[in-house]
Design a protein around this motif. Structure first.
Motif, PDB file in Angstrom:
ATOM      1  N   ALA A 180       0.834  -1.207   0.000  1.00 42.64           N
ATOM      2  CA  ALA A 180       0.000   0.000   0.000  1.00 42.64           C
ATOM      3  C   ALA A 180       0.865   1.252   0.000  1.00 42.64           C
ATOM      4  CB  ALA A 180      -0.923  -0.006   1.203  1.00 42.64           C
ATOM      5  N   GLN A 181       2.016   1.195   0.702  1.00 44.15           N
ATOM      6  CA  GLN A 181       2.915   2.344   0.743  1.00 44.15           C
ATOM      7  C   GLN A 181       3.610   2.562  -0.600  1.00 44.15           C
ATOM      8  OE1 GLN A 181       5.545   1.421   3.925  1.00 44.15           O
ATOM      9  NE2 GLN A 181       4.008   1.763   5.514  1.00 44.15           N
ATOM     10  N   THR A 193     -15.089  -1.411 -10.317  1.00 44.03           N
ATOM     11  CA  THR A 193     -14.499  -0.104 -10.613  1.00 44.03           C
ATOM     12  C   THR A 193     -12.993  -0.068 -10.404  1.00 44.03           C
ATOM     13  OG1 THR A 193     -14.944   0.607  -8.353  1.00 44.03           O
ATOM     14  CG2 THR A 193     -16.611   1.131 -10.022  1.00 44.03           C
ATOM     15  N   THR A 194     -12.464  -0.985  -9.592  1.00 43.80           N
ATOM     16  CA  THR A 194     -11.027  -0.945  -9.296  1.00 43.80           C
ATOM     17  C   THR A 194     -10.319  -2.233  -9.652  1.00 43.80           C
ATOM     18  OG1 THR A 194     -11.407  -1.713  -7.039  1.00 43.80           O
ATOM     19  CG2 THR A 194     -11.348   0.678  -7.388  1.00 43.80           C
ATOM     20  N   HIS A 254       2.310  -1.289  -8.070  1.00 39.90           N
ATOM     21  CA  HIS A 254       1.073  -0.625  -8.458  1.00 39.90           C
ATOM     22  C   HIS A 254      -0.082  -0.906  -7.507  1.00 39.90           C
ATOM     23  CE1 HIS A 254       3.155   0.365 -12.158  1.00 39.90           C
ATOM     24  NE2 HIS A 254       3.480  -0.908 -12.282  1.00 39.90           N
ATOM     25  N   GLY A 255       0.118  -1.721  -6.508  1.00 35.58           N
ATOM     26  CA  GLY A 255      -0.897  -1.964  -5.504  1.00 35.58           C
ATOM     27  C   GLY A 255      -2.076  -2.797  -5.963  1.00 35.58           C
ATOM     28  N   LEU A 256      -1.938  -3.528  -7.060  1.00 37.19           N
ATOM     29  CA  LEU A 256      -3.016  -4.408  -7.510  1.00 37.19           C
ATOM     30  C   LEU A 256      -2.797  -5.790  -6.889  1.00 37.19           C
ATOM     31  CD1 LEU A 256      -3.434  -3.572 -11.301  1.00 37.19           C
ATOM     32  CD2 LEU A 256      -5.012  -3.075  -9.452  1.00 37.19           C
ATOM     33  N   ALA A 257      -3.742  -6.224  -6.080  1.00 34.85           N
ATOM     34  CA  ALA A 257      -3.619  -7.507  -5.398  1.00 34.85           C
ATOM     35  C   ALA A 257      -4.393  -8.574  -6.162  1.00 34.85           C
ATOM     36  CB  ALA A 257      -4.152  -7.397  -3.979  1.00 34.85           C
ATOM     37  N   VAL A 301      -6.634 -14.503 -14.147  1.00 31.26           N
ATOM     38  CA  VAL A 301      -6.292 -13.742 -12.952  1.00 31.26           C
ATOM     39  C   VAL A 301      -7.262 -12.582 -12.795  1.00 31.26           C
ATOM     40  CG1 VAL A 301      -4.458 -12.488 -11.754  1.00 31.26           C
ATOM     41  CG2 VAL A 301      -3.855 -14.253 -13.408  1.00 31.26           C
ATOM     42  N   THR A 302      -7.772 -12.415 -11.585  1.00 37.26           N
ATOM     43  CA  THR A 302      -8.571 -11.241 -11.256  1.00 37.26           C
ATOM     44  C   THR A 302      -7.769 -10.429 -10.252  1.00 37.26           C
ATOM     45  OG1 THR A 302     -10.618 -12.462 -11.592  1.00 37.26           O
ATOM     46  CG2 THR A 302     -10.764 -10.398 -10.370  1.00 37.26           C
ATOM     47  N   LEU A 303      -7.498  -9.173 -10.607  1.00 36.59           N
ATOM     48  CA  LEU A 303      -6.718  -8.268  -9.772  1.00 36.59           C
ATOM     49  C   LEU A 303      -7.621  -7.145  -9.299  1.00 36.59           C
ATOM     50  CD1 LEU A 303      -3.867  -8.204 -12.360  1.00 36.59           C
ATOM     51  CD2 LEU A 303      -3.571  -9.120 -10.070  1.00 36.59           C
ATOM     52  N   ASN A 304      -7.332  -6.612  -8.112  1.00 33.95           N
ATOM     53  CA  ASN A 304      -8.134  -5.538  -7.575  1.00 33.95           C
ATOM     54  C   ASN A 304      -7.269  -4.658  -6.689  1.00 33.95           C
ATOM     55  OD1 ASN A 304     -10.433  -4.053  -7.113  1.00 33.95           O
ATOM     56  ND2 ASN A 304     -11.685  -5.858  -6.663  1.00 33.95           N
ATOM     57  N   GLN A 305      -7.604  -3.379  -6.654  1.00 33.65           N
ATOM     58  CA  GLN A 305      -6.900  -2.477  -5.744  1.00 33.65           C
ATOM     59  C   GLN A 305      -7.516  -2.653  -4.367  1.00 33.65           C
ATOM     60  OE1 GLN A 305      -7.346   1.377  -7.576  1.00 33.65           O
ATOM     61  NE2 GLN A 305      -5.442   1.155  -8.708  1.00 33.65           N
TER      62      GLN A 305
END
Length: 162
Positions: free
Chosen positions: A72-73, A107-108, A133-136, A155-159
C-alpha cells in the motif's frame, strides 16, 4: 566394416584380446564421459534450482504480511485505469503474446486471460503489479500445459480498499 573385420581377424589372438579390451574401455569412457556425467550435472543443477525456489517460497510465506502491508505504501498513482495499467505492464514484461482477454472487474479491478505464458514471467509480472502498483490478486487459476514452464492463467486483480 568388412575391412575392419578382416583386419581384426588377421591379428594374433593376444592382439585381438588387447584390441577388444581397448574397445570396451573406450566404450565405457564414452558412456561415462558423454552420457552419465552430463546427466548427473543436469540433475544436480535442477535439484539446486528446486531447493532455491523452495527457500524463496518459504521466505515469501514467512514475510507475506509485511510485504502486503508495504504494498500500500509503494502504490504508485499513475492515473491509469487498472485495465490500461495491466495491459501496459503486461506488454512491458513480455507477456503481450499471451494475453487473450482483459476486461474490467468492478471499478477498481481487472480480469486477465493468458494462454501459453511463461510461468516465471507471469509470477514476476504479478509480483510487480502488487509491489509497484498496488493491484492484489483477488482470484487466480493456473493450468499447466504440455510444454514445461508454460501455463494458461485466469487472474482477477483488484486495488485493495484502504
Amino acid at each position: 566394416m568388412n575391412k575392419l573385420m578382416a583386419w581384426y581377424r588377421g591379428l594374433k589372438e593376444r592382439e585381438q584380446r588387447f584390441v577388444l579390451i581397448g574397445a570396451i574401455g573406450l566404450g565405457v569412457l564414452i558412456l561415462v564421459g558423454g552420457v552419465l556425467l552430463p546427466l548427473q550435472a543436469a540433475v544436480s543443477t535442477a535439484v539446486k534450482r528446486s531447493e532455491a525456489r523452495r527457500e524463496d517460497l518459504e521466505w515469501m510465506r514467512a514475510n507475506a504480511p509485511e510485504i502486503r502491508a508495504g504494498a500500500a505504501q509503494l502504490l504508485r498513482q499513475t492515473g491509469e485505469p487498472p485495465v490500461v495499467l495491466v495491459d501496459r505492464t503486461g506488454h512491458e514484461s513480455g507477456l503481450a503474446g499471451s494475453f487473450r482477454g482483459t476486461q474490467p472487474s468492478g471499478t477498481t479491478g481487472v480480469r486477465v486471460q493468458l494462454e501459453a505464458a511463461p510461468f516465471d514471467t507471469l509470477i514476476e509480472w504479478l509480483n510487480s503489479l502488487e509491489q509497484r502498483h498496488g493491484l492484489a490478486i483477488e482470484a487466480i487459476t493456473i493450468d499447466r500445459t504440455a510444454q514445461p514452464g508454460i501455463v494458461n492463467a485466469s487472474v482477477t486483480l483488484n486495488q485493495p480498499k484502504h
